[in-house]
Structure formats: C-alpha cells, structure tokens
Design a protein around this motif. Structure first.
Motif, PDB file in Angstrom:
ATOM      1  N   SER A 356       0.667  -0.535  -0.261  1.00 10.65           N
ATOM      2  CA  SER A 356      -0.340  -0.040   0.270  1.00 10.65           C
ATOM      3  C   SER A 356       0.922   0.899  -0.179  1.00 10.65           C
ATOM      4  CB  SER A 356      -0.467  -0.008   1.355  1.00 10.65           C
ATOM      5  OG  SER A 356      -0.320   0.232   2.312  1.00 10.65           O
ATOM      6  N   PHE A 357       0.288   2.116  -0.752  1.00  9.77           N
ATOM      7  CA  PHE A 357       1.306   3.384  -0.764  1.00  9.77           C
ATOM      8  C   PHE A 357       0.044   4.176  -1.866  1.00  9.77           C
ATOM      9  CE2 PHE A 357       1.169   1.570  -4.920  1.00  9.77           C
ATOM     10  CZ  PHE A 357       1.026   2.888  -5.596  1.00  9.77           C
ATOM     11  N   TYR A 358       1.247   5.418  -0.285  1.00  8.64           N
ATOM     12  CA  TYR A 358      -0.411   7.345  -1.111  1.00  8.64           C
ATOM     13  C   TYR A 358       0.401   7.911  -1.684  1.00  8.64           C
ATOM     14  CZ  TYR A 358      -2.353   6.217   3.464  1.00  8.64           C
ATOM     15  OH  TYR A 358      -2.886   5.645   5.232  1.00  8.64           O
ATOM     16  N   LYS A 366      -4.996   6.354  -1.256  1.00  5.59           N
ATOM     17  CA  LYS A 366      -3.873   5.335  -1.115  1.00  5.59           C
ATOM     18  C   LYS A 366      -4.802   4.490  -1.325  1.00  5.59           C
ATOM     19  CE  LYS A 366      -3.344   2.696   3.239  1.00  5.59           C
ATOM     20  NZ  LYS A 366      -3.146   2.733   4.369  1.00  5.59           N
ATOM     21  N   ILE A 367      -3.178   3.516  -2.317  1.00  3.15           N
ATOM     22  CA  ILE A 367      -3.425   2.274  -3.505  1.00  3.15           C
ATOM     23  C   ILE A 367      -3.348   0.834  -2.565  1.00  3.15           C
ATOM     24  CG2 ILE A 367      -2.586   1.135  -5.662  1.00  3.15           C
ATOM     25  CD1 ILE A 367      -2.635   3.900  -6.619  1.00  3.15           C
ATOM     26  N   ASP A 411      -8.206   1.636  -4.430  1.00  6.01           N
ATOM     27  CA  ASP A 411      -8.070   2.861  -4.442  1.00  6.01           C
ATOM     28  C   ASP A 411      -8.793   3.214  -3.610  1.00  6.01           C
ATOM     29  OD1 ASP A 411      -6.724   5.536  -4.936  1.00  6.01           O
ATOM     30  OD2 ASP A 411      -6.474   5.707  -7.355  1.00  6.01           O
ATOM     31  N   THR A 412      -8.158   4.425  -2.430  1.00  7.07           N
ATOM     32  CA  THR A 412      -8.892   5.277  -1.793  1.00  7.07           C
ATOM     33  C   THR A 412      -8.559   6.843  -1.672  1.00  7.07           C
ATOM     34  OG1 THR A 412      -8.969   3.541   0.110  1.00  7.07           O
ATOM     35  CG2 THR A 412      -9.639   5.443  -0.208  1.00  7.07           C
ATOM     36  N   PHE A 413      -9.763   7.416  -1.658  1.00  8.25           N
ATOM     37  CA  PHE A 413     -10.298   8.454  -2.104  1.00  8.25           C
ATOM     38  C   PHE A 413      -9.945   9.797  -0.698  1.00  8.25           C
ATOM     39  CE2 PHE A 413     -10.367   6.781  -6.449  1.00  8.25           C
ATOM     40  CZ  PHE A 413      -9.423   7.419  -7.244  1.00  8.25           C
ATOM     41  N   GLY A 425     -12.457  -0.974  -5.867  1.00  8.50           N
ATOM     42  CA  GLY A 425     -11.665  -1.707  -6.082  1.00  8.50           C
ATOM     43  C   GLY A 425     -12.199  -3.267  -7.284  1.00  8.50           C
ATOM     44  N   VAL A 426     -10.632  -4.073  -7.035  1.00  9.51           N
ATOM     45  CA  VAL A 426     -11.170  -5.232  -8.244  1.00  9.51           C
ATOM     46  C   VAL A 426     -10.639  -5.988  -7.593  1.00  9.51           C
ATOM     47  CG1 VAL A 426      -9.986  -4.611  -9.595  1.00  9.51           C
ATOM     48  CG2 VAL A 426     -12.308  -5.796 -10.376  1.00  9.51           C
ATOM     49  N   ARG A 427     -11.016  -7.483  -7.445  1.00 13.51           N
ATOM     50  CA  ARG A 427     -10.752  -9.091  -7.391  1.00 13.51           C
ATOM     51  C   ARG A 427     -10.771  -9.377  -8.065  1.00 13.51           C
ATOM     52  NH1 ARG A 427      -8.614 -10.658  -2.568  1.00 13.51           N
ATOM     53  NH2 ARG A 427      -8.327 -12.820  -2.434  1.00 13.51           N
ATOM     54  N   ARG A 428      -9.832 -10.615  -8.647  1.00 20.49           N
ATOM     55  CA  ARG A 428      -9.060 -11.636  -9.840  1.00 20.49           C
ATOM     56  C   ARG A 428      -9.491 -12.407  -8.903  1.00 20.49           C
ATOM     57  NH1 ARG A 428     -11.979 -12.976 -14.250  1.00 20.49           N
ATOM     58  NH2 ARG A 428     -10.245 -14.472 -15.326  1.00 20.49           N
TER      59      ARG A 428
END
Length: 693
Positions: A356-358, A366-367, A411-413, A425-428
């Motif tokens: 995770s990073f900003y 924050k992704i 991705d948090t805005f 978000g999405v999950r595969r």
C-alpha cells in the motif's frame, strides 16, 4: 507430481517450524546473556491490511457494519466458547454441536451456520478453514478462546480484499500479542453441570515477553479435559501455540507462529423428540466420536517506508487430519454393529504479498495491491466396519486438488479534508479444482474465473455522524464434493449491498444502524444421488442491524448495550420458491449490562432468537426422527461476577459465572449424520481463577 507437491509443502511447513524454533532458541540464549531490564516497546501494526488491527477506534471509520469484541469484554462476560463470545454480535448465530465448544457452527445474516461453511473465519488474518477454496466447511475448529485477545466481526465491505466465501462477512480471531515485559499467566476454568454433576476443566498457561528491544517470544498452552452436561461427551483438547516477533530494523517486523492442535472427543449426538422428552442429557449414539489434529505455521514479513508505503508478505501452511466415527442410534437391544468413519487429510500452502502506498499529488489517494496463491490437497475416504464380524469396506476413496490464484487492487480517494473516503476496487479469482476417484480412475475438473468489483464509501459528516455504504460481488467456489457428480456447476455468486450510520449524539451514547441486502445467484443445491448437484438456487437475504450503547453519567462504571437484528430471507427459484431459507430466524435481540466498581465487576448478558425452519420446505410438523420441523424460539441469559486483587505483588482474577442461568431447554437440528434434536447446554456454573506473574 502428487508426491513432489507434497514434498514441497512438507518442506514449507518444516521450514516455518525450524525458523520459529531457531528464533526461540536464540532468544532464550540472549535472555540469559542480557540484563533483565526491558526496553519500552511500541507495537507496530499492519495498516496495509484493509481492516487493520481491531480496536473500537478503527471500527468508527470502517465503511461497513463491524463489531470488535475486546479482551476486556471477553473476560467480563465469562466467554469460554466461541458461542459465548459471539452471542452479542448482531446478525451472528452459533450452534454448539459438541456441547463443549470444540465444533461451533457459525452463520451470518441468515446464511446457513452448519459447519460454518458460508462464513470466512480467520485467525490473525489467515484462513483457518481446512481447505479455504475447495471445502469451506469447518469440520475441525482448531481454536481455544483462552488464546484469543479480541474478535473482529466485519459484516460488510470486505469482499475485494478477503475473498472468497465472504458473502456474510469476515470473522477474525486475533490471538494474544507478545507482552512488552516478561509475563507468565496461569488460568483455570471449571465448568460444572449441577443437574448431571459432570465437569469440564479448561487449563491455560502463557509465558512470554520481549527479551530485548528486538526480539519477543511467547508460548501458550491450552488443555481441555472432561465432559459437557450430556452423557457420552468425554473431551480432550491440546492446543499449543508459539509466537516470535523479531525487529531486525526500525522499519522491519518479522512475525512467526507455530501451532499444534489435537482433539479427541465423544459426541453425544442428536435425540429423537421422544428421547429428548425422556432425558435431554442422555446420548443414544454410543459409537459417535471425533478426532482431529493439525500442525500450522505462518511467517509474515512487514516493512514500513518513510513515505508512508507499507509492504507485507504473509506465508502460511498446515497439515491436518480429522475423522468422524458414527453408527446407528441404539436399537431395541441397545447395540449398534455398524461403525462408519470419514477420515480426511488436508495439505495446504498459501502465500500473499501486499503493498500500500499514498499519492499526494492532486487528490490524496491510498492504493492497495495484493495477490495470493494457494494450493490444497485433500484425501477423502468413507469406510465402514461391522463390529460383530470385523468386516471392513471402503465406500469412497477420493483425491481432490486445487490451484487458486487471486489478485486485487483498491484505490481510496480522500476528499473534503479526509472526511469523505471512496474506495473502488476489484478482485480477480482463478480457481482450478480437480478430482480423481481412486477406486474407478475417473476424473473431473472445474475451473472458476471471475472479476469481483466493489466500492466502499465512508463520510464523517460531523464528529457525531458517520455515514457508510458499500457494494461488493463475492463468490463461493464449487466445492470438492460437488464436482464428484460431474456436470458443469458454476460457483455461487452474490451481490452485497449495505448502507448505515454511526451516531454519537452525546459522548456517552452511541447508535449504530445498518441495512443490508444479499442477492445470491447460482446457489448449488443437492437434487438426488442420481442427479447430484445443480445450480438451481437463487436467494435473497435482507434486513437491518441496530446497536445502542449507553454509559449513564449518574452511575459511574455502568455500561448498557442492546441490539436488534431483523432478517428476511426468500428462496427465489427451485422447488421451494417463495419459502424462507433454513435456519434464518427473523428476530434476534441482544442485551448487555456491565458494572465495574473498584476491584469488582458484574456482568449480565442475554440473547433472544426467534423461531426458524430447519428445511427448505418450511416444514412445521416435526417428524419422528426430529430431523425436520420448526425450531422453537429461546431466551438464554448468562451472568458473571469478577474480582481483581493482589497477593504477594501478583495479580489475581477470580470469577463465578452462570451460563443459561434459567436452565432454558432449547435445541437445534443435528448436523450431517446425527439427525434429530441437538440439545443446547443447560445451566452451567463456571469457576475461574487467573494468576499473573
């Protein structure tokens, strides 16, 4: 190929075990060489995990319905079993299959609680299920409550980060952290049934602490022996857990854990209505018993960067065995001659890195990015032995395997000075199940590939008002046994919707409201032995959850809480279209009162559960076996008094509790082979003493 994979997994488990043992040995050596003083230590927590460390503060900003049960609450309420601990969580229902707490069945928001197969159960963020993708049922529950520090129940907004099998949410049991100072704890709980004079002893010991500012060690042992309130319930449990925390640098945290769990139990089983009326404490199934053991290990690497980025890499593995033995109920001659058994062997390995990073340019973001690989192998046998002739036969000899790959990004805005947070978000998920019948040589396979999108929104309108909403798609893969019939079954999928608010109109008053809807699609149903499983089912779950807390200013130390849950379910396809779903009670009411004064603590908690059906046909009239029919409503009340005091500078905690204090007779229907009324525990006295050095 099979042996090579087994060897790789065996090496993975062995490597984790050896690493933990080496760290323990090196720590003990350093402890002898260094001064006994302890450096003040600040625990680092993993924030790259979506839920983070469970505290009442983190709950306040979570964009979904969520309840954290703290260690203080577990201690105050005298919660010895999972059923005791989760009794006051809105929307959660627990059936105790064994009467001693070793086989809880957990359901969330009207989903079936049987074998906890539709709830994602974690321990320290790691799936505890024997095969998290291929066999979600928890037929071995390697957990004892004395080792638990808190419980995090997140019922919404988790599918992107925690799939699969999280339609109802996630329950994360957090084990006790290593204390900053060297500490030893001894705890003994005696559960006594006044009506049957049977007793269960729950013994716990914990030794741990930081030997210096870089290395912490902990060893826990929990041993349960005795009987429940019913006949034929002899129970033996051994749970040993070792933990290591190592901080090689200021920004690096390495955690290792190792667990050995073994249980051997007689199972009293279900009763017919006639037997229940004669004596609900008896057992008519003398052959029913259960054994299981598991060796589990995990190794987690966390690194924190100056720019706020965080990286974690979780690795875990386990090798487990469990076996049910069961026979027919007693016949007219009080003998049973045919003993069946169902041994299972599981070998599982998983690896999951997360980052995770900003991004602070323009809109703050924050992704979070993560991936997971899991391999599962299961040997599945069903056999039988005639106790008179000693004739042995094998009805099934199956082999299952699974490769599961997952990747996710969110991705948090952060908007309006971080008051509004929007997280798409999405999950595969890619799951490849395979099956081989060792008796016939036939093979089947079943792939599942899907994108699972989701979005979470949390808005702190004022200091007193927090609004949230979320939408997630989730799935439960086709299970191992479901592919044995062939055909092109599809995974069960669900759309989850949730909105709610947290309101604190006054500092001492809290209100939580949540409304939810779950639209289940492709639900797999068993048709017959000839047809097998087919995707016949659609279902709808909807309802509301409310919680109200109040700490009256006029009475210092008093904490009052109540919660109400309403659930409405409907089968929307198949033979029983329009009916309610089984084991989905409409109404649940929780009550909690706790009063602390000086060294004393008084606690009273209660649960009301309304009537429910035990089958999809919504049968009202109970059959002679007791396997179908409406399940009556019930109230159950527990109370505990706790006293803290000191002796020779040592902390002592003593408690006296009464569970089911009004000795209410209530039951649910049996699980698997044991069909009929499954009596819930009657009035039980609990005596607890804890000594901290």
């Amino acid at each position: 190929m099979r042996r090579s994979l087994q060897w790789v997994m065996y090496v993975a488990i062995k490597s984790i075990v050896v690493s933990c043992l080496l760290l323990f040995i090196s720590g003990l050596v350093q402890a002898q060489q260094q001064d006994q003083s302890v450096t003040t230590f600040k625990e680092l927590t993993i924030k790259s995990d979506w839920l983070g460390y469970p505290t009442p503060e983190t709950v306040k900003s979570h964009p979904g319905a969520r309840t954290v049960i703290t260690n203080k609450e577990l201690t105050e309420s005298g919660a010895r079993t999972v059923e005791d601990a989760l009794r006051n969580v809105p929307g959660v229902r627990v059936f105790d299959e064994s009467g001693t707490g070793i086989l809880p069945n957990i359901g969330i928001r009207g989903l079936s609680p049987l074998r906890s197969e539709q709830a994602l159960i974690l321990v320290d963020g790691i799936p505890v299920t024997l095969a998290p993708y291929g066999q979600t049922g928890l037929s071995l529950f390697p957990l004892t409550m004395n080792a638990i520090e808190s419980i995090d129940v997140a019922r919404g907004g988790v599918a992107v980060h925690y799939g699969p099998n999280n339609v109802g949410g996630v329950i994360n049991f957090v084990t006790k952290r290593i204390p900053a100072k060297k500490t030893m704890t001894i705890r003994e709980t005696l559960s006594l049934s006044p009506s049957t004079e049977r007793m269960l002893a729950d013994s716990y010991i914990r030794v741990g602490g930081f030997v210096n500012d870089k290395l912490g060690l902990q060893l826990q042992g929990n041993f349960i022996n005795g009987d429940s309130i019913r006949a034929h319930s002899d129970t033996q449990v051994t749970n040993i857990m070792a933990d290591v925390n190592w901080y090689p640098a200021n920004n690096i945290d390495i955690k290792g854990s190792l667990q050995y769990y073994k249980t051997k139990n007689n199972l009293p089983g279900a009763l017919t209505p006639e037997s229940y009326k004669q004596d609900r404490h008896q057992s008519t199934r003398p052959l029913d018993r259960f054994t299981g053991d598991t060796l589990r290990g995990s190794l987690i690497y966390n690194q924190y960067f100056d720019n706020g980025a965080e990286f974690s890499w979780t690795n875990f593995a386990h090798r487990s065995n469990r076996q049910f033995f069961f026979g027919d109920a007693l016949n007219a001659d009080d003998t049973s001659t045919l003993e069946r058994s169902s041994p299972r062997e599981f070998l599982v390995y998983g690896s999951e890195p997360r980052l995770s990073f900003y991004i602070n340019k323009g809109i703050k973001q924050k992704i979070s990015i993560g991936a997971r690989y899991m391999r599962e192998e299961v040997d599945y046998i069903v056999d039988a032995r005639d106790l008179l002739t000693n004739e042995f036969s094998v009805a099934r000899d199956w082999r299952f395997g699974n490769h599961a790959f997952a990747a996710y990004i969110s991705d948090t805005f952060f908007l309006f000075d971080d008051k509004l947070k929007i997280t798409p978000g999405v999950r595969r998920e890619q799951v490849y199940l395979d099956f081989r019948n060792n008796q016939t040589g036939s093979k089947e396979s079943n792939p599942t590939k899907d994108w699972l999108p989701g979005v979470d929104i949390g808005y702190q309108i004022t200091d007193a008002i927090f609004l949230f909403g979320n939408f997630h798609e989730s799935l439960r893969p086709v299970q191992f046994t479901q592919i044995t019939f062939g055909g092109a079954q599809a995974a069960e999928r669900a759309d989850n919707f949730e909105v709610g608010l947290r309101l604190t109109p006054l500092q001492n008053i809290g209100v939580n409201l949540a409304a939810f809807r779950i639209d289940f699609d492709n639900k797999l149903e068993f048709v017959s032995q000839d047809v097998g499983f087919r995707n016949l089912g659609k279902s709808r779950h909807q309802g509301i959850e409310t919680e109200f807390t109040w700490q009256p200013k006029q009475i210092d130390g008093l904490d009052l809480r109540t919660g109400y849950t309403y659930i409405d379910t409907e089968q929307r396809s198949g033979q029983f279209k329009g009916n309610e779903l089984p084991l989905a009670a409409h109404h649940q009411l929780n009550f909690w009162a706790n009063y602390s004064r000086a060294d004393w603590n008084w606690n009273l908690n209660g649960l009301y559960q309304s009537k429910s059906f035990s089958d999809g046909a919504n049968t009202l009239i109970e059959n002679e076996e007791g396997s179908i029919g409406r399940i009556p409503s019930f109230w159950v009340w527990n109370a505990q008094i706790t006293r803290n005091f000191r002796w020779d500078k040592r902390k002592i905690k003593a408690g006296l509790a009464i569970n089911n204090m009004f000795n209410h007779n209530y039951f649910f229907r049996g699980v698997d082979f044991s069909r009929g009324r499954m009596p819930a525990p009657g009035r039980t006295l609990l005596f607890t003493a804890q000594l901290d050095f």
